[in-house]
Motif scaffolding. Structure first.
Motif, PDB file in Angstrom:
ATOM      1  N   UNK A 106      48.140  42.227  44.453  1.00  0.00           N
ATOM      2  CA  UNK A 106      49.391  42.165  46.240  1.00  0.00           C
ATOM      3  C   UNK A 106      47.674  41.065  46.769  1.00  0.00           C
ATOM      4  N   UNK A 131      46.799  39.280  50.041  1.00  0.00           N
ATOM      5  CA  UNK A 131      46.484  39.912  51.061  1.00  0.00           C
ATOM      6  C   UNK A 131      46.607  38.766  52.318  1.00  0.00           C
ATOM      7  N   UNK A 160      44.312  37.959  55.004  1.00  0.00           N
ATOM      8  CA  UNK A 160      43.780  37.235  55.632  1.00  0.00           C
ATOM      9  C   UNK A 160      42.238  37.663  54.611  1.00  0.00           C
ATOM     10  N   UNK A 203      44.026  41.909  46.307  1.00  0.00           N
ATOM     11  CA  UNK A 203      43.729  43.278  45.703  1.00  0.00           C
ATOM     12  C   UNK A 203      44.796  42.675  44.152  1.00  0.00           C
ATOM     13  N   UNK A 222      45.243  45.305  41.190  1.00  0.00           N
ATOM     14  CA  UNK A 222      45.459  46.509  40.356  1.00  0.00           C
ATOM     15  C   UNK A 222      44.442  47.533  39.204  1.00  0.00           C
ATOM     16  N   UNK A 243      24.658  38.086  54.414  1.00  0.00           N
ATOM     17  CA  UNK A 243      25.458  37.316  54.117  1.00  0.00           C
ATOM     18  C   UNK A 243      26.836  37.490  53.194  1.00  0.00           C
ATOM     19  N   UNK A 290      30.639  38.981  52.577  1.00  0.00           N
ATOM     20  CA  UNK A 290      31.743  38.021  52.152  1.00  0.00           C
ATOM     21  C   UNK A 290      31.724  38.818  50.543  1.00  0.00           C
ATOM     22  N   UNK A 310      41.286  48.004  52.652  1.00  0.00           N
ATOM     23  CA  UNK A 310      42.183  47.725  51.085  1.00  0.00           C
ATOM     24  C   UNK A 310      41.308  48.725  49.787  1.00  0.00           C
ATOM     25  N   UNK A 355      42.439  51.894  51.401  1.00  0.00           N
ATOM     26  CA  UNK A 355      43.677  52.711  51.238  1.00  0.00           C
ATOM     27  C   UNK A 355      44.235  53.077  49.643  1.00  0.00           C
ATOM     28  N   UNK A 359      49.860  46.423  54.261  1.00  0.00           N
ATOM     29  CA  UNK A 359      48.967  46.558  53.414  1.00  0.00           C
ATOM     30  C   UNK A 359      49.353  47.784  52.842  1.00  0.00           C
ATOM     31  N   UNK A 399      52.368  50.583  45.123  1.00  0.00           N
ATOM     32  CA  UNK A 399      52.355  50.990  43.111  1.00  0.00           C
ATOM     33  C   UNK A 399      52.283  52.142  42.905  1.00  0.00           C
TER      34      UNK A 399
END
Lengths: 186, 266
Positions: free
Chosen positions: A27, A29, A31, A36, A38, A145, A149, A157, A160, B193, B200
């Motif tokens: 998926x 993203x 931004x 993402x 699986x 940092x 990062x 994400x 979710x 999102x 899925x």
């Protein structure tokens, strides 16, 4: 270690193959340059469906395959990946699956909240603790940092994903795919 | 779309690297990584770089192909360079607003980025020059001495073989399920999102159900053929070290010894 039954070996092998297939399900993203994949779903579902012992082994076998074959998301693999900056995430997977399995097998029919909580602890806490530590060590940067990062962009994400994986785990449990302490018939 | 993906980048050939025993190549890669993480100054890096380039040349593979393997880590190398440039304390040599690049930072950043590039470049040779079967055999042989410690060497290799056998099958199945669900109106491409992640589920559930069914069938089929595990099992291919393998391992050990000397001697 208790000897593996043939049926358990088949489950573990096929699950490790499934992890590779999940690496190609992406998926994008908006931004972040890193999509993402699986594969995190796979880690969470390994724990919730296979349980701690088989879940750990499935991901350990997957990592072992990754030691010599390009099976990780984006087609990477080989010993260099383990020693590289993202190796910590990959190495944390068997532990994450073990913890998720352990937490969900305490009750016969885990609720959504229990699976979700286990996914957060295993799939986020364990994975990012090890992942960020190795990122900081290998890329030779400070912890802050590295967290900015290597963890923060993905956590929304991932939360979710934890929820979605919990829903999927409950639906799949209804199919009675795996005898939880497997090998009963073999 | 998913079906276009071929697992394994193995390119058949007859070069020296192709002919080495897979165990030699796996152990050699590990020793190489060790050496790469030990060296810490310019001469050390130069020697290891020359060593890596010689390996690529020995593999007989097109350079273009080997270099392509480095592309995925481009951003991480860039990130390592920039962070080390600006966040290492030391003598400031260049300022960009609040950011101060230090001499020590530039040195460190270049070394770290260089190390990552070499790491990926050289270890990719392992999969480029060995067939999947050879690698699985190699891992089984290498794990066998640890059986006494409870490591199920044969079982692990068998599970790896099962996984490798099923990867193309499951990739195809993923593709099929995605198309089938799209035909039913599932949407994997649009939405925010949360919607995409929820999208899925119609993919994951049938995929897992199908995969576990296959695992069950496989176990039944293996039982029906009297599979009994690793004890007393004979093999079609026996791995055997040749003279070149001992030479290659000796060179790898020398490389580690050199890197230790490079680190410890001033």
């Amino acid at each position: 270690m208790q000897k593996l039954s043939l049926r358990e070996m088949a489950y573990i092998g096929v699950f490790a193959a499934l992890m590779t297939a999940l690496g190609y399900v992406e998926i994008p993203l908006p931004f972040s340059p890193v999509p993402i994949t699986g594969q995190t779903f796979g880690v969470m579902l390994a724990g919730a469906l296979l349980g701690s012992r088989l879940g750990f082994l499935a991901l350990a076998v997957f990592d072992l395959i990754g030691l010599v074959f390009p099976v990780f998301a984006g087609g990477s693999g080989g010993p260099g990946v383990f020693a590289g900056p993202t190796g910590g995430y990959i190495l944390s997977w068997p532990l994450a699956a073990w913890l998720i399995g352990y937490l969900t097998e305490q009750v016969p029919r885990p609720s959504f909240l229990r699976i979700f909580g286990a996914n957060v602890l295993g799939g986020i806490l364990v994975v990012y603790t090890l992942g960020v530590t190795q990122l900081a060590l290998v890329a030779h940067i400070d912890l802050l940092p590295a967290i900015a990062k290597g963890a923060l962009p993905f956590i929304p994400g991932d939360l979710i994903k934890c929820a979605v994986a919990a829903v999927a785990a409950q639906r799949l449990a209804a199919h009675r795919l795996v005898p939880r302490q497997a090998g009963a018939q073999s | 779309m998913l079906r276009d993906i071929t697992l394994g980048q193995y390119i058949p050939g007859t070069s020296l690297l192709h002919r080495l025993d897979p165990r030699t190549k796996i152990l050699g890669s590990i020793l190489y990584i060790l050496a790469l993480f030990i060296v810490d100054d310019l001469p050390g890096y130069l020697v290891i770089t020359v060593f890596s380039l010689v390996l690529v040349a020995l593999s007989g593979l097109p350079w273009r192909y080997v270099l392509r393997g480095v592309r995925p880590i481009f951003y991480i190398v860039l990130f390592t360079l920039v962070l080390n440039f600006f966040l290492t304390p030391g003598r400031v040599v260049w300022e960009l607003g609040p950011l101060k690049a230090t001499e020590e930072g530039i040195r460190l950043g270049i070394f770290m980025g260089w190390r990552l590039l070499l790491l990926v470049l050289t270890t990719s040779l392992l999969t480029l020059t060995s067939s999947p079967i050879a690698l699985t055999d190699g891992i089984e042989y290498l794990l066998t001495p640890f059986r006494g410690l409870g490591v199920p060497a044969h079982e692990l290799a068998m599970m790896m073989t099962i996984a490798l056998r099923f990867i193309p099958t499951l990739l195809e199945e993923t593709d099929k399920i995605m198309k089938a669900q799209m035909a039913r109106g599932a949407d994997f491409e649009t939405g925010n999102i949360v919607q995409r992640a929820r999208g899925m589920i119609p993919l994951l559930v049938p995929l897992f159900v199908g995969a576990f069914r296959r695992a069950d069938d496989l176990a039944t089929a293996m039982e029906a053929r009297c599979y009994r595990g690793g004890v007393g099992r004979t093999r079609l291919r026996e791995l055997k070290f040749a003279a070149r393998d001992y030479v290659a391992l000796a060179v790898s050990v020398l490389l580690v010894a050199f890197s230790l000397a490079d680190r410890l001697l001033p």
